[in-house]
Design a protein around this motif. Structure first.
Motif, PDB file in Angstrom:
ATOM      1  N   UNK A 281      15.369 -10.840  27.759  1.00  0.00           N
ATOM      2  CA  UNK A 281      16.143 -11.785  26.966  1.00  0.00           C
ATOM      3  C   UNK A 281      15.509 -12.118  25.614  1.00  0.00           C
ATOM      4  N   UNK A 282      14.219 -11.819  25.465  1.00  0.00           N
ATOM      5  CA  UNK A 282      13.562 -12.145  24.196  1.00  0.00           C
ATOM      6  C   UNK A 282      13.346 -10.934  23.298  1.00  0.00           C
ATOM      7  N   UNK A 283      13.208  -9.734  23.892  1.00  0.00           N
ATOM      8  CA  UNK A 283      12.862  -8.551  23.106  1.00  0.00           C
ATOM      9  C   UNK A 283      13.936  -7.458  23.101  1.00  0.00           C
ATOM     10  N   UNK A 284      14.792  -7.442  24.109  1.00  0.00           N
ATOM     11  CA  UNK A 284      15.798  -6.374  24.194  1.00  0.00           C
ATOM     12  C   UNK A 284      17.147  -6.896  23.709  1.00  0.00           C
ATOM     13  N   UNK A 285      17.175  -7.376  22.478  1.00  0.00           N
ATOM     14  CA  UNK A 285      18.377  -7.998  21.937  1.00  0.00           C
ATOM     15  C   UNK A 285      19.577  -7.082  21.883  1.00  0.00           C
ATOM     16  N   UNK A 286      19.327  -5.779  21.658  1.00  0.00           N
ATOM     17  CA  UNK A 286      20.449  -4.844  21.572  1.00  0.00           C
ATOM     18  C   UNK A 286      21.090  -4.578  22.923  1.00  0.00           C
ATOM     19  N   UNK A 287      20.423  -5.003  24.016  1.00  0.00           N
ATOM     20  CA  UNK A 287      20.977  -4.817  25.354  1.00  0.00           C
ATOM     21  C   UNK A 287      21.569  -6.097  25.921  1.00  0.00           C
ATOM     22  N   UNK A 288      21.135  -7.235  25.400  1.00  0.00           N
ATOM     23  CA  UNK A 288      21.555  -8.516  25.968  1.00  0.00           C
ATOM     24  C   UNK A 288      23.053  -8.747  25.772  1.00  0.00           C
ATOM     25  N   UNK A 289      23.750  -9.008  26.850  1.00  0.00           N
ATOM     26  CA  UNK A 289      25.186  -9.314  26.719  1.00  0.00           C
ATOM     27  C   UNK A 289      25.387 -10.627  25.972  1.00  0.00           C
ATOM     28  N   UNK A 290      26.424 -10.680  25.146  1.00  0.00           N
ATOM     29  CA  UNK A 290      26.812 -11.913  24.475  1.00  0.00           C
ATOM     30  C   UNK A 290      27.966 -12.553  25.240  1.00  0.00           C
TER      31      UNK A 290
ATOM     32  N   UNK B 260       2.632 -11.612  43.397  1.00  0.00           N
ATOM     33  CA  UNK B 260       2.643 -10.522  42.416  1.00  0.00           C
ATOM     34  C   UNK B 260       4.072 -10.093  42.086  1.00  0.00           C
ATOM     35  N   UNK B 261       4.930 -10.032  43.103  1.00  0.00           N
ATOM     36  CA  UNK B 261       6.332  -9.677  42.871  1.00  0.00           C
ATOM     37  C   UNK B 261       7.011 -10.716  41.979  1.00  0.00           C
ATOM     38  N   UNK B 262       6.704 -11.988  42.224  1.00  0.00           N
ATOM     39  CA  UNK B 262       7.288 -13.050  41.411  1.00  0.00           C
ATOM     40  C   UNK B 262       6.877 -12.960  39.954  1.00  0.00           C
ATOM     41  N   UNK B 263       5.621 -12.638  39.717  1.00  0.00           N
ATOM     42  CA  UNK B 263       5.128 -12.518  38.346  1.00  0.00           C
ATOM     43  C   UNK B 263       5.827 -11.380  37.609  1.00  0.00           C
ATOM     44  N   UNK B 264       5.952 -10.223  38.256  1.00  0.00           N
ATOM     45  CA  UNK B 264       6.612  -9.083  37.608  1.00  0.00           C
ATOM     46  C   UNK B 264       8.080  -9.394  37.315  1.00  0.00           C
ATOM     47  N   UNK B 265       8.748 -10.127  38.221  1.00  0.00           N
ATOM     48  CA  UNK B 265      10.153 -10.490  38.003  1.00  0.00           C
ATOM     49  C   UNK B 265      10.309 -11.424  36.806  1.00  0.00           C
ATOM     50  N   UNK B 266       9.421 -12.414  36.706  1.00  0.00           N
ATOM     51  CA  UNK B 266       9.486 -13.361  35.595  1.00  0.00           C
ATOM     52  C   UNK B 266       9.203 -12.658  34.264  1.00  0.00           C
ATOM     53  N   UNK B 267       8.182 -11.816  34.242  1.00  0.00           N
ATOM     54  CA  UNK B 267       7.799 -11.143  32.997  1.00  0.00           C
ATOM     55  C   UNK B 267       8.902 -10.238  32.464  1.00  0.00           C
ATOM     56  N   UNK B 268       9.517  -9.452  33.344  1.00  0.00           N
ATOM     57  CA  UNK B 268      10.540  -8.514  32.854  1.00  0.00           C
ATOM     58  C   UNK B 268      11.807  -9.256  32.443  1.00  0.00           C
ATOM     59  N   UNK B 269      12.082 -10.396  33.092  1.00  0.00           N
ATOM     60  CA  UNK B 269      13.244 -11.200  32.702  1.00  0.00           C
ATOM     61  C   UNK B 269      13.040 -11.801  31.315  1.00  0.00           C
ATOM     62  N   UNK B 270      11.854 -12.345  31.090  1.00  0.00           N
ATOM     63  CA  UNK B 270      11.537 -12.927  29.778  1.00  0.00           C
ATOM     64  C   UNK B 270      11.611 -11.852  28.693  1.00  0.00           C
ATOM     65  N   UNK B 271      11.067 -10.677  28.978  1.00  0.00           N
ATOM     66  CA  UNK B 271      11.105  -9.581  27.997  1.00  0.00           C
ATOM     67  C   UNK B 271      12.547  -9.199  27.667  1.00  0.00           C
TER      68      UNK B 271
END
Length: 446
Positions: free
Chosen positions: A213-222, A200-211
């Protein structure tokens, strides 16, 4: 969804911002309770004692990483409050590398020192094999815990508490389902509980990482943000290390109390495993409210709004005390019923020990509610060292009094329980006095 906490109605803003965090951690406690309930009811009291002791140790180990994430989040929130978005992205990169390195060291040390940790905790002999089996698997989840909490701290620093809640909810539901499947259907025993949690911990880690980098573009470092900044890393290490030390001291004290409790025997250890879950469920919302208050303070401190900080503190105190009072009444009145969720009715001695604890400690949840607000206040102001001292006062006095009072024949085990609210009260008094006498300097210093 981002929330600017530097404007708008204060009480409403803090409550709405904290609610997803509260709900999320209540869900987390639910799946911790699911572990305890299924283990205690199906595998037995020895396994229950093992899970309780293992939980205390894991909280200590992961508290370092949670402290680093929380402290880094303060830096992110202050930079966000100042509208310095490029510097915030660079700080995210520096914090991520630093925290991942610490995570790797902690994980390696945990595996290497497993046998020594079992001895140090004074695990009852009936529970020792279960504890070792459970911990060996659980240690694989330390990295996942770190990943989830890092990206959660980034999102929360800009006022987004809803997204971490969604992924935590998925993890909680999955953990409960896997508990049932692994333990009840496949008969995997305590190893099943451990693998359910790690998965369960692994799933939550993967999901929030994907979110992220894919949805929080204004926060993602370039690429332009990916460089070593001595100044920003210094800010991160200063805030996050102090917060990690505070969290570690707090949980080290709890672990020392766990060792003392274990010395009273198997029945007391089993009872303590249950009451710790009830305790956490009762005051976890107050803790999350305090963590949300940290972001509120940090954003307004970064924006240079001391009056809003003072008004927010008054509102937060009333809200926290009101909730804690309701939690106290509920726990004290239904103490026996709560114990019987985890313990079979025929285990009358274990239930009686747990009820005694809840009747003493449950009356004073307002004390820890105030303490969580003080932690949040000083962390948000960038004065994490004060939070460390309050933790030392709270846990130091608790451990000292627990060992002293429990050695008095007429007091015995009850002395361990009474040491808890006394420690809270002493730390509350110290924190409030410090704030009153240093208020002007604290709010104006940058």
């Amino acid at each position: 969804m981002q929330v600017d906490l530097t404007d708008g109605r204060i009480g409403r803003s803090i409550i709405l911002f904290s609610l997803p965090m509260i709900v999320g951690n209540l869900l987390q406690q639910l799946y911790n309770i699911a572990d305890t309930l299924i283990v205690g009811r199906t595998i037995g009291a020895a396994a229950l004692s093992a899970v309780g002791s293992a939980y205390a140790l894991m909280v200590l180990l992961t508290s370092v990483l949670l402290g680093l994430c929380m402290g880094s989040g303060v830096v992110f929130a202050q930079l966000y409050g100042r509208k310095e978005h490029d510097r915030m992205k660079t700080s995210i990169v520096n914090a991520f590398v630093f925290i991942m390195l610490v995570s790797a060291v902690i994980t390696a040390a945990a595996f290497l020192l497993l046998d020594h940790l079992i001895v140090w905790l004074h695990i009852p002999k009936e529970a020792a094999p279960f504890t070792k089996e459970y911990l060996f698997i659980i240690f694989f989840g330390i990295f996942f815990v770190c990943i989830y909490n890092f990206f959660s701290s980034v999102l929360r620093s800009i006022g987004n508490t809803v997204t971490p809640l969604v992924f935590l909810a998925v993890s909680a539901v999955l953990n409960i389902i896997l508990d049932v499947v692994f333990i009840l259907k496949f008969g995997m025993g305590i190893a099943g509980a451990a693998w359910a949690t790690v998965t369960a911990q692994g799933v939550s880690a993967v999901l929030i990482t994907v979110y992220f980098f894919s949805k929080a573009g204004d926060l993602c470092p370039k690429r332009c943000h990916m460089y070593y900044s001595r100044e920003l890393l210094g800010m991160i290490i200063n805030n996050s290390t102090l917060t990690a030390i505070q969290q570690s001291i707090m949980n080290l004290g709890i672990l020392m109390v766990q060792g003392l409790v274990n010395s009273f025997g198997f029945l007391t250890s089993a009872a303590f495993a249950a009451v710790v879950k009830i305790d956490a469920f009762a005051y976890m919302p107050a803790q999350d409210f305090g963590n949300a208050f940290t972001t509120y303070i940090a954003q307004n401190y970064g924006a240079g709004k001391p009056d809003r900080i003072k008004k927010g503190l008054r509102s937060a105190v009333f809200i926290s005390i009101g909730f804690c009072a309701a939690a106290s009444v509920t726990v004290v009145v239904f103490a026996r019923q709560f114990m019987m969720i985890f313990i079979k009715p025929q285990e009358t001695e274990i239930i009686a020990i747990g009820v005694k604890y809840l009747h003493i400690v449950g009356c004073f949840y307002a004390g820890i509610g105030i303490l969580f607000l003080l932690y949040g206040l000083f962390r948000g102001l960038g004065r994490s060292a004060v939070s460390i001292w309050l933790t030392v006062i709270s846990l130091g006095s608790r451990v000292l009094l627990a060992y002293m009072l429990s050695s008095v024949p007429v007091i015995g085990l009850a002395g361990v329980w009474w040491a808890v609210p006394i420690g809270w009260a002493l730390a509350d008094a110290a924190g409030l006095l410090y704030f009153v006498f240093r208020k002007k300097n604290l709010l104006l210093e940058k």
